[in-house]
Design a protein around this motif. Structure first.
Motif: not given
Length: 68
Positions: A2-3, A9-10, A25-27
């Motif tokens: 998933t995102a 992880i990043d 994510p989604g920002r």
């Protein structure tokens, strides 16, 4: 994956390497949608069409389809 998992992880890798943290994510989702809307309105003006809100075109399509 998933995102959210990829984001975790990043962020871990960035913290280990001293690199800047990635954006969550989604920002920027709303900013992208607003930019797409503005671009479509801009193209409408260049094409000589009225630059109305995109919802009007969608409602018009639904109305015409429902009347058939």
């Amino acid at each position: 994956m998933t995102a959210i998992e990829q984001y975790l992880i990043d962020t871990y890798r960035a913290s280990q390497h001293g690199a800047p943290m990635p954006p969550p994510p989604g920002r920027d989702d709303l900013a992208v949608l607003r930019a797409a809307r503005s671009y479509e309105q801009f193209r409408a003006v260049l094409d000589g069409r009225p630059a109305r809100h995109p919802w009007w075109a969608a409602l018009r399509r639904v109305w015409v389809t429902a009347r058939r």
